[in-house]
Design a protein around this motif. Structure first.
Motif, mmCIF file in Angstrom:
data_model
loop_
_atom_site.group_PDB
_atom_site.id
_atom_site.type_symbol
_atom_site.label_atom_id
_atom_site.label_comp_id
_atom_site.label_asym_id
_atom_site.label_seq_id
_atom_site.Cartn_x
_atom_site.Cartn_y
_atom_site.Cartn_z
ATOM 1 N N VAL A 40 0.851 -1.186 0.000
ATOM 2 C CA VAL A 40 0.000 0.000 0.000
ATOM 3 C C VAL A 40 0.888 1.237 0.000
ATOM 4 O O VAL A 40 1.837 1.338 0.789
ATOM 5 C CB VAL A 40 -0.931 0.006 1.234
ATOM 6 N N ASP A 44 -1.928 6.319 0.702
ATOM 7 C CA ASP A 44 -3.220 5.642 0.730
ATOM 8 C C ASP A 44 -3.501 4.942 2.060
ATOM 9 O O ASP A 44 -4.636 4.561 2.339
ATOM 10 C CB ASP A 44 -3.287 4.604 -0.395
ATOM 11 N N ALA A 45 -2.464 4.761 2.863
ATOM 12 C CA ALA A 45 -2.611 3.999 4.099
ATOM 13 C C ALA A 45 -3.657 4.578 5.056
ATOM 14 O O ALA A 45 -4.450 3.820 5.638
ATOM 15 C CB ALA A 45 -1.255 3.868 4.797
ATOM 16 N N MET A 48 -7.109 3.514 3.911
ATOM 17 C CA MET A 48 -7.318 2.075 4.082
ATOM 18 C C MET A 48 -7.512 1.709 5.544
ATOM 19 O O MET A 48 -8.265 0.773 5.868
ATOM 20 C CB MET A 48 -6.152 1.289 3.489
ATOM 21 N N SER A 91 -6.339 -0.098 -2.673
ATOM 22 C CA SER A 91 -5.772 1.139 -2.147
ATOM 23 C C SER A 91 -5.441 2.154 -3.230
ATOM 24 O O SER A 91 -5.377 3.358 -2.957
ATOM 25 C CB SER A 91 -4.519 0.835 -1.323
ATOM 26 N N SER A 94 -7.898 5.109 -3.448
ATOM 27 C CA SER A 94 -8.178 5.828 -2.204
ATOM 28 C C SER A 94 -8.661 7.252 -2.431
ATOM 29 O O SER A 94 -9.520 7.753 -1.686
ATOM 30 C CB SER A 94 -6.925 5.852 -1.321
ATOM 31 N N GLY A 116 -3.266 -7.484 -3.872
ATOM 32 C CA GLY A 116 -3.399 -6.862 -2.566
ATOM 33 C C GLY A 116 -3.304 -7.877 -1.447
ATOM 34 O O GLY A 116 -2.388 -8.694 -1.385
#
Length: 313
Positions: A40, A44-45, A48, A91, A94, A116
């Motif tokens: 990821v 984007d973390a 998520m 992700s 996002s 993923g």
């Protein structure tokens, strides 16, 4: 040629000089094989981490069963499904998640098999269609499906085949599964005769009784039902999916809105503000306002900034 396919490609070509069937036999394990998932992206973390996460079970291309990881944000009756591309992951989308949840939508995304956080080594387009069907059982009619690249083709084929969605958005999408074959042939460097045999071998193994599954896995041969609005976004400099694919999709779906950009390529387009605005406007618009529109070219110098995401779709 991809580094990962350089040695297999040499083996396929060598076997192909003996016979096309031998070349196809060597190529078969590498077609529909997915490389190790990318992590990821740091940008984007946070998005998520806010997702409600669960799994759903689908048969998988080899019919052994796969538990697909599904992510959900927002609540309420209006649902938008996001469909990532080959070598991508949920992700990647996002930025769209943030934009659509801000508009009050429930947003659902997933990591396809072998992508993923979902396990597996092989997958194909039918897996995406099975995921759509399972999500439909849970959420009912989708307000929209937004698909990137391979996931865009899946969205088009899925809705053409009966997935109930009010509108469809494709970004950098393929027009048909034949383009997947052509892309694989370019990477592996094999002959047309080997590819013809690979096509037959793949159909016989995964689609017994269906002489040519690639024929119906096509947004050109199976356009959307009348009345389903379609937005097509594609960058003219896309190095992974030729820009001409957008014209093929539009030709098969008269009335589609086409947004052409420059400067974003295959992946950065997913976070380009101008594209995000267009997608949100399209998803939220009243049906009466979705009349056909001319192609709109957005030079990179005029478009607002895009995130430089290090992912492949």
């Amino acid at each position: 040629m991809s580094t990962a396919l350089r040695l297999p490609g040499a083996a396929v070509r060598a076997a192909g000089t003996f016979s096309p069937r031998a070349g196809a036999a060597v190529a078969m394990p590498f077609f529909a094989h997915v490389a190790k998932p990318r992590p990821v992206h740091a940008d984007d973390a946070p998005t998520m981490s806010l997702a409600r996460r669960r799994t759903l079970r689908i048969p998988g291309v080899d019919r052994r069963g796969v538990d697909v990881v599904v992510y959900e944000w927002g609540r309420g009756p209006r649902t938008v499904v996001l469909s990532h591309g080959w070598l991508g992951r949920a992700s990647q989308l996002s930025a769209l998640v943030r934009e659509l949840t801000a508009e009050g939508y429930r947003v659902v995304a997933f990591d396809g098999p072998a992508h993923g956080d979902t396990g597996g080594r092989h997958t194909y387009l039918v897996d995406w269609l099975d995921v759509f069907a399972e999500l439909q059982q849970r959420h009912g009619r989708f307000d929209a499906i937004v698909g990137h690249s391979f996931g865009g083709l899946a969205a088009l084929v899925g809705v053409a085949g009966g997935v109930d969605a009010a509108r469809v958005v494709t970004i950098s999408a393929l027009a048909d599964a034949d383009q997947i074959l052509r892309g694989f042939q370019r990477m592996i460097g094999c002959s047309d005769a080997v590819m013809a045999q690979l096509r037959r071998r793949f159909a016989a193994r995964y689609f017994p009784g269906d002489a040519d599954p690639f024929a119906w896995l096509s947004a050109v041969r199976r356009p959307l039902p009348d009345g389903i609005p379609l937005l097509i976004a594609h960058d003219e400099g896309d190095r992974f999916v030729p820009f001409g694919e957008s014209a093929r999709i539009a030709a098969a779906n008269p009335g589609a809105r086409v947004m052409a950009t420059t400067g974003f390529g295959h992946n950065r387009i997913l976070a380009a503000d101008a594209v995000l605005d267009a997608v949100v406007d399209f998803v939220t618009a009243d049906a009466a306002d979705l009349a056909p529109a001319p192609v709109r070219v957005l030079p990179a110098a005029e478009a607002v900034r895009a995130k430089d995401a290090a992912v492949v779709g």
